[in-house]
Design a protein around this motif. Structure first.
Motif: not given
Length: 468
Positions: A35-47
């Motif tokens: 499986v491929a995992v991308r950007g962290a939920k807990n970071f992306v929204s804040k960025a």
């Protein structure tokens, strides 16, 4: 394999999943695949929120297709930010024409999300005021916003509670200040960073959270022109600047999703290669994974997790703020610990009500007792407060299929892990909550060889009864 019916769910399309929809899982087989995992939920929204602070467009890369990203995209659009996706995983945000949004629109678009509270500092800097509707979020504890409001007041903001929400303004502008958090709250630390970078003067934050997602946000703000220093004693110092520009940044990989798939491999005695996973922010988890009896291999492309055979081992564990064992890793690991030999003890010190999900696991055959006492090496802030924040897990216990309703994001994915490990059929409702933080999880289940049917009330195998 994962079968889908009902509304069209094409790759990359955000489609709400009604509570009536059911993910039916035929469990009892090892997961096996990539499986491929991308950007962290807990970071992306804040960025994405940070883009409001710049005077030129920002580019964020490695962005997952999850509901929280859709929510922030809509909220930015309501405030006049032009958001586009020129390529898969890339979001461009142009804040040139930031404006106020109608309260009703914000409320309708945000729904249960708690992200709007982080818009306060940037909007006050850009527009002089912000309005935040009543906030929701996963029911895993009180998660009060008083930390956020206290922080904003210390910067000189005026907080006016009104029907349906809160208006924040700063008639005299926002000014740097000294803040000491009573607990290293991630959300409050983000609020300080997003507010302090353009506040007049210096800000000194003591007791800050220092999670990898926080440091990635610091990196984004520094690229924008902010002056930020992070000390080893959880002190963050910010020198406010008058203007910030846009950024170009690649988000760090989601360490929570990575651990979730790793626990699925452990619980089902399978193997999963997590493409994009990186070692530094996973070290604490990797140590525990190995102690339980799992194994892993770190490569340039990602991390492979597997169960090498033999019994899993019971452990004693406490969750903690970074660099401790992350609270979001706890729930899927508890599922794996139901298959370990002996008695495991887990002491939750971050959220007071995070063991509510264990009741459904008991209905699947797990033996889990929850306690008010601190069953860790040292008492925590919940001790004596009547919160059931410690758990004793006896194993191994065979799991069997059951009907399950997802309680929250992380508990919901943990139920999927349990359904994969269980013998027979499980029906999981409320999977729209999992969409908040796990990108294309149904496709990933298929890639791992899971036998699942995502449909409206359908059953994957009608020949086997589902336990009540």
């Amino acid at each position: 394999m994962v079968r889908r019916s009902g509304a069209d769910r094409r790759r990359g399309e955000e489609v709400p999943v009604p509570m009536g929809d059911v993910l039916t899982v035929q469990g009892g087989r090892p997961v096996d695949g990539r499986v491929a995992v991308r950007g962290a939920k807990n970071f992306v929204s804040k960025a994405m929120v940070a883009a409001l602070l710049g005077e030129t467009p920002s580019v964020l890369r490695n962005v997952p297709e999850i509901r929280d990203v859709s929510v922030v995209t809509g909220l930015l659009g309501l405030h006049g930010v032009d958001v586009s996706r020129p390529a898969d995983g890339v979001v461009v945000m142009d804040p040139t024409d930031v404006e106020s949004a109608h309260v009703a629109d914000i409320d309708a678009h945000a729904g249960a999300s708690r992200i709007p509270i982080l818009f306060c500092g940037p909007l006050v800097h850009r527009l002089g005021e912000a309005f935040i509707p009543d906030l929701g979020g996963c029911r895993i504890g009180d998660r009060p916003i008083n930390y956020h409001l206290d922080v904003l007041r210390q910067f000189g903001a005026v907080v006016d509670k009104r029907e349906g929400g809160i208006r924040i303004s700063a008639p005299d502008g926002l000014r740097g200040t000294r803040i000491e958090l009573p607990y290293p709250s991630v959300g409050a630390t983000e609020q300080v960073l997003l507010t302090a970078v353009r506040a007049e003067g210096f800000t000194e934050l003591h007791g800050a959270a220092t999670e990898p997602e926080i440091l990635d946000l610091v990196a984004v703000l520094q690229k924008m022109g902010a002056i930020i220093g992070v000390d080893t004693d959880r002190t963050i110092r910010v020198e406010g600047v008058e203007r910030l520009r846009g950024y170009d940044h690649r988000a760090l990989t989601d360490r929570i999703e990575t651990a979730s798939w790793a626990c699925a491999a452990l619980a089902t005695r399978g193997q999963v290669f997590v493409e994009g996973a990186t070692q530094p922010e996973m070290m604490t988890f990797l140590n525990v994974f190995r102690k339980v009896g799992g194994e892993f291999e770190v490569t340039d492309e990602g991390i492979r997790f597997w169960s090498p055979g033999g019994p899993l081992r019971a452990i004693a564990l406490e969750t903690d703020v970074h660099p401790g064992f992350m609270t979001d890793w706890q729930q899927p690991l508890v599922v794996a610990l139901t298959q370990a030999d002996g008695l495991s003890i887990v002491h939750e010190t971050v959220y007071e009500n995070r063991f509510g999900f264990t009741e459904a696991l008991g209905g699947m055959g797990a033996r889990i007792q929850v306690y008010r006492e601190c069953l860790g090496s040292t008492p925590c802030r919940f001790g004596g407060a009547h919160f059931r924040h410690s758990a004793a897990i006896s194993g191994p216990t065979p799991l069997h299929g059951a009907d399950i309703v997802v309680p929250d994001l992380r508990g919901g994915f943990s139920y999927l892990v349990a359904a994969l490990a269980a013998t027979g059929v499980s029906r999981v409702r409320g999977i729209e909550l999992i969409d908040r933080g796990y990108e294309r999880f149904a496709e990933k289940l298929e890639a791992l060889g899971a036998d699942a049917d995502w449909s409206t009330g359908a059953r994957a195998d009608r020949s086997q009864p589902v336990p009540a």
